[in-house]
Design a protein around this motif. Structure first.
Motif, PDB file in Angstrom:
ATOM      1  N   ILE A   1     -16.430  30.462 -50.096  1.00 24.16           N
ATOM      2  CA  ILE A   1     -17.339  29.904 -48.990  1.00 24.16           C
ATOM      3  C   ILE A   1     -18.677  30.524 -48.983  1.00 24.16           C
ATOM      4  O   ILE A   1     -18.777  31.745 -48.814  1.00 24.16           O
ATOM      5  CB  ILE A   1     -16.683  30.234 -47.673  1.00 24.16           C
ATOM      6  CG1 ILE A   1     -14.955  29.823 -47.933  1.00 24.16           C
ATOM      7  CG2 ILE A   1     -17.227  29.348 -46.540  1.00 24.16           C
ATOM      8  CD1 ILE A   1     -14.132  30.247 -46.739  1.00 24.16           C
ATOM      9  N   THR A   2     -19.661  29.577 -49.250  1.00 19.48           N
ATOM     10  CA  THR A   2     -21.220  30.170 -49.423  1.00 19.48           C
ATOM     11  C   THR A   2     -21.568  29.714 -47.933  1.00 19.48           C
ATOM     12  O   THR A   2     -21.592  28.815 -47.258  1.00 19.48           O
ATOM     13  CB  THR A   2     -21.851  29.472 -50.158  1.00 19.48           C
ATOM     14  OG1 THR A   2     -21.358  29.529 -51.287  1.00 19.48           O
ATOM     15  CG2 THR A   2     -23.410  29.950 -50.230  1.00 19.48           C
TER      16      THR A   2
ATOM     17  N   ASP B   1     -18.884  15.846 -42.628  1.00 17.43           N
ATOM     18  CA  ASP B   1     -19.279  16.489 -41.438  1.00 17.43           C
ATOM     19  C   ASP B   1     -18.275  16.792 -40.567  1.00 17.43           C
ATOM     20  O   ASP B   1     -17.218  15.813 -39.863  1.00 17.43           O
ATOM     21  CB  ASP B   1     -20.152  15.383 -40.897  1.00 17.43           C
ATOM     22  CG  ASP B   1     -20.792  15.398 -39.468  1.00 17.43           C
ATOM     23  OD1 ASP B   1     -20.528  16.639 -38.733  1.00 17.43           O
ATOM     24  OD2 ASP B   1     -21.723  14.980 -39.250  1.00 17.43           O
ATOM     25  N   PRO B   2     -17.855  18.279 -40.064  1.00 16.65           N
ATOM     26  CA  PRO B   2     -16.665  18.409 -39.180  1.00 16.65           C
ATOM     27  C   PRO B   2     -16.994  17.558 -37.644  1.00 16.65           C
ATOM     28  O   PRO B   2     -15.868  17.530 -37.285  1.00 16.65           O
ATOM     29  CB  PRO B   2     -17.064  19.886 -38.857  1.00 16.65           C
ATOM     30  CG  PRO B   2     -17.857  20.384 -40.214  1.00 16.65           C
ATOM     31  CD  PRO B   2     -18.544  19.455 -40.478  1.00 16.65           C
TER      32      PRO B   2
ATOM     33  N   ILE C   1     -23.200  20.459 -41.918  1.00 14.45           N
ATOM     34  CA  ILE C   1     -22.524  19.786 -43.124  1.00 14.45           C
ATOM     35  C   ILE C   1     -21.862  20.887 -44.053  1.00 14.45           C
ATOM     36  O   ILE C   1     -22.379  21.768 -44.527  1.00 14.45           O
ATOM     37  CB  ILE C   1     -23.659  18.814 -43.938  1.00 14.45           C
ATOM     38  CG1 ILE C   1     -24.166  17.580 -42.985  1.00 14.45           C
ATOM     39  CG2 ILE C   1     -22.699  17.938 -45.064  1.00 14.45           C
ATOM     40  CD1 ILE C   1     -23.073  16.662 -42.240  1.00 14.45           C
ATOM     41  N   VAL C   2     -20.780  20.269 -44.418  1.00 13.06           N
ATOM     42  CA  VAL C   2     -19.957  21.131 -45.693  1.00 13.06           C
ATOM     43  C   VAL C   2     -20.023  20.248 -46.811  1.00 13.06           C
ATOM     44  O   VAL C   2     -19.911  19.050 -46.804  1.00 13.06           O
ATOM     45  CB  VAL C   2     -18.400  21.232 -45.364  1.00 13.06           C
ATOM     46  CG1 VAL C   2     -17.811  21.898 -46.581  1.00 13.06           C
ATOM     47  CG2 VAL C   2     -18.326  22.119 -44.114  1.00 13.06           C
TER      48      VAL C   2
ATOM     49  N   TRP D   1     -21.657  25.832 -46.402  1.00 14.65           N
ATOM     50  CA  TRP D   1     -21.849  25.344 -44.913  1.00 14.65           C
ATOM     51  C   TRP D   1     -23.378  25.444 -44.804  1.00 14.65           C
ATOM     52  O   TRP D   1     -24.083  26.332 -45.025  1.00 14.65           O
ATOM     53  CB  TRP D   1     -21.114  26.592 -43.964  1.00 14.65           C
ATOM     54  CG  TRP D   1     -21.550  26.302 -42.627  1.00 14.65           C
ATOM     55  CD1 TRP D   1     -22.258  27.133 -41.690  1.00 14.65           C
ATOM     56  CD2 TRP D   1     -21.536  25.032 -41.783  1.00 14.65           C
ATOM     57  NE1 TRP D   1     -22.275  26.812 -40.571  1.00 14.65           N
ATOM     58  CE2 TRP D   1     -21.559  25.447 -40.546  1.00 14.65           C
ATOM     59  CE3 TRP D   1     -20.948  23.960 -41.892  1.00 14.65           C
ATOM     60  CZ2 TRP D   1     -21.701  24.482 -39.322  1.00 14.65           C
ATOM     61  CZ3 TRP D   1     -20.840  22.853 -40.862  1.00 14.65           C
ATOM     62  CH2 TRP D   1     -21.396  23.124 -39.622  1.00 14.65           C
ATOM     63  N   ASP D   2     -23.847  24.278 -44.469  1.00 19.00           N
ATOM     64  CA  ASP D   2     -25.478  23.923 -44.098  1.00 19.00           C
ATOM     65  C   ASP D   2     -25.324  24.177 -42.653  1.00 19.00           C
ATOM     66  O   ASP D   2     -25.052  23.171 -41.664  1.00 19.00           O
ATOM     67  CB  ASP D   2     -25.659  22.781 -44.600  1.00 19.00           C
ATOM     68  CG  ASP D   2     -27.271  22.512 -44.230  1.00 19.00           C
ATOM     69  OD1 ASP D   2     -27.893  22.901 -43.298  1.00 19.00           O
ATOM     70  OD2 ASP D   2     -27.859  21.803 -45.083  1.00 19.00           O
ATOM     71  N   ALA D   3     -25.772  25.227 -42.103  1.00 15.99           N
ATOM     72  CA  ALA D   3     -25.765  25.637 -40.548  1.00 15.99           C
ATOM     73  C   ALA D   3     -26.768  24.708 -39.944  1.00 15.99           C
ATOM     74  O   ALA D   3     -26.472  24.206 -38.715  1.00 15.99           O
ATOM     75  CB  ALA D   3     -26.102  27.010 -39.903  1.00 15.99           C
TER      76      ALA D   3
END
Length: 519
Positions: free
Chosen positions: A194-195, A148-149, A79-80, A73-75
């Motif tokens: 999950i990172t 992209d959620p 973006i995942v 997860w790129d906060a």
């Protein structure tokens, strides 16, 4: 252990096949030197499993035995990025096969570690391996992708939150999160790494196996399920969460994943689970999974989260504000979701036409739990018999609006007919066979189809065998008839005739569980 054994099973099967032909002359094993057999070239696998409600969902030509997801997860960019590794076993020769995928930016596909050609068409990811796959062989499919959620899609499982996301895959949206064979009939083992950035936590269905702090300060959480999952009940979430642990019946570990800022306020609702689990185990047997808990998703935005709860396996998703109410307003719905661990998660629907097995049972036990405690329902009724008499009167109207209980369409799948209509079927069965036999039917069905998928036909077969009488005619009339049958034990109950005012289908919400009678 289950994950590893599922990985090696296909090789063992091939070994058995070789042993069966050992010592047999080559010409005998192949049909003889002069035998003429048609040579059929490998062909593309069908891009459907023939579901009567969602005919385009799922793919044939193979079955999935395991999913292994590695997500980051790129906060900052929200973006995942991910790698989905699927272990599949072919059921026929394939020169091409498809996965369900929507809204995913595919970067590469490999089959058995060899680059494969791929193309996205609608909600399908078509994969052409470098070499056609033989029948009855295991293959490893690796897909690198990003998502992209927040992306606008025709439908999505993503539930964006201020600090991350959760997922709501039911009924047909798991493939907006990861490429998969998105049908409940094809259950598989599941693991997920999950990172996340420092200060956030990643959680997924199953048990936490390990954690790792990376050199850049990010943290990786690795989860693995002890039981196979249907894609529609997978949960993956990221956010500022605290995990609260407590013991359940006979030492079962319970864990709730709670927004840190709301942990204290949500504790009264979380503390209800152990007692609820004791109640349901007394009726349906030991809890079928390794753990259970609640996930009050860190969002009350109705635009992103327009339903109350969803039974993702081992971790039920909730709207936080719902759980802040007093027990008599939430207890029966919490029981509804807990019962889904048995009906819906452990035993998945074979097709989406079998949804009543999930929702009818969840509402049935949720209502029993409510009435035992003297909590009036939304109509002010306080007994199951009174609620069933009211529902019975609506029977023909609902059948005209939403079809028979076990014959939904995509447009009316989550109408009340699948919920209270399903309860009415179960009540009629109980009236016909008696409480003791009914309880035996419930447990026998769960035991026979645990960790698999079951159809309405399967339920009828178990009911008949357990009751010692052929109940197929009785249950078929209740489940598929266009008119409401007479209720056993209640010859005075009447059905309100269908009028023109009920010609149009009832209004409904797009998400599941809004029509639950236990709300």
């Amino acid at each position: 252990m289950r994950y590893r054994s599922r990985l090696t099973a296909p090789a063992a099967l091939l070994g058995t096949a070789a042993a069966l032909t050992a010592g047999v002359p080559a010409h005998a094993a192949t049909g003889g030197p002069t035998a003429k057999r048609p040579v059929r070239a490998p062909s593309p696998g069908p891009e459907t499993l023939g579901d009567p409600v969602y005919p385009s969902l799922g793919n044939d030509g193979y079955r999935v035995s395991a999913y292994d997801l590695d997500l980051a997860w790129d906060a900052g960019n929200r973006i995942v990025t991910g790698t989905a590794t699927l272990l599949i076993t072919t059921t026929r020769e394939l020169n091409r096969f498809s996965l369900d995928a929507l809204g995913l930016d595919i970067r590469s596909v490999r089959v058995n570690n060899t680059p494969a050609t791929y193309a996205q068409s609608g909600e399908k990811l078509r994969v052409t391996p470098a070499t056609p796959l033989a029948a009855n062989v295991a293959a490893r499919v690796t897909v690198l992708y990003s998502a992209d959620p927040r992306r606008a899609l025709a439908h999505t499982a993503w539930v964006p939150t201020p600090d991350g996301f959760a997922v709501c895959p039911q009924p047909n949206s798991a493939h907006t999160v990861f490429p998969c064979n998105d049908h409940p009939a094809d259950k598989a083992d599941f693991s997920c790494r999950i990172t996340v950035p420092a200060g956030l936590r990643g959680v997924a269905s199953g048990n936490l196996v390990s954690t790792e702090t990376l050199a850049d300060g990010r943290k990786a959480y690795y989860y693995r399920s002890a039981s196979p999952l249907a894609t529609e009940v997978v949960q993956i979430t990221v956010g500022d969460y605290v995990v609260k642990e407590r013991p359940g019946p006979h030492g079962l570990p319970l864990r709730d994943v709670v927004p840190t800022a709301r942990a204290a306020a949500l504790e009264p609702a979380l503390a209800l689970t152990p007692r609820q689990m004791e109640w349901v185990e007394a009726r349906l047997g030991a809890f079928p999974f390794e753990t259970y808990g609640l996930l009050p998703c860190n969002s009350d935005d109705p635009a992103a989260f327009d339903f109350t709860g969803l039974e993702t396996q081992t971790l039920t998703l909730y709207k936080p504000n719902f759980l802040l109410q007093e027990e008599k307003k939430i207890g029966s719905h919490m029981m509804h979701e807990l019962v889904h661990s048995y009906f819906g998660d452990s035993v998945s629907p074979a097709t989406w036409a079998d949804l009543w097995l999930n929702e009818g049972h969840a509402d049935y036990y949720g209502l029993l739990y409510r009435y035992e405690r003297g909590w009036p329902d939304s109509l002010g009724l306080t007994t199951l018999e009174a609620r069933m008499k009211h529902t019975y009167a609506l029977g023909d109207q609902w059948r005209a609006q939403s079809g028979p209980v076990a014959s939904p369409t995509a447009a009316n799948l989550f109408d009340s007919q699948r919920y209270l209509g399903g309860v009415l079927v179960l009540y009629a069965l109980r009236q016909r066979v008696g409480q003791g036999v009914f309880d035996a039917i419930e447990r026998a069905f769960l035991a026979r189809h645990r960790n698999s998928a079951a159809s309405t036909k399967d339920f009828i077969a178990v009911a008949s065998q357990t009751a010692g009488e052929d109940l197929s005619g009785f249950l078929t009339e209740w489940l598929y008839g266009t008119k409401t049958p007479r209720m056993p034990g209640h010859p005075d109950w009447t059905v309100t005739p269908v009028s023109s005012s009920f010609a149009a289908p009832p209004s409904r919400s797009a998400k599941p569980h809004d029509n639950s009678a236990t709300l």
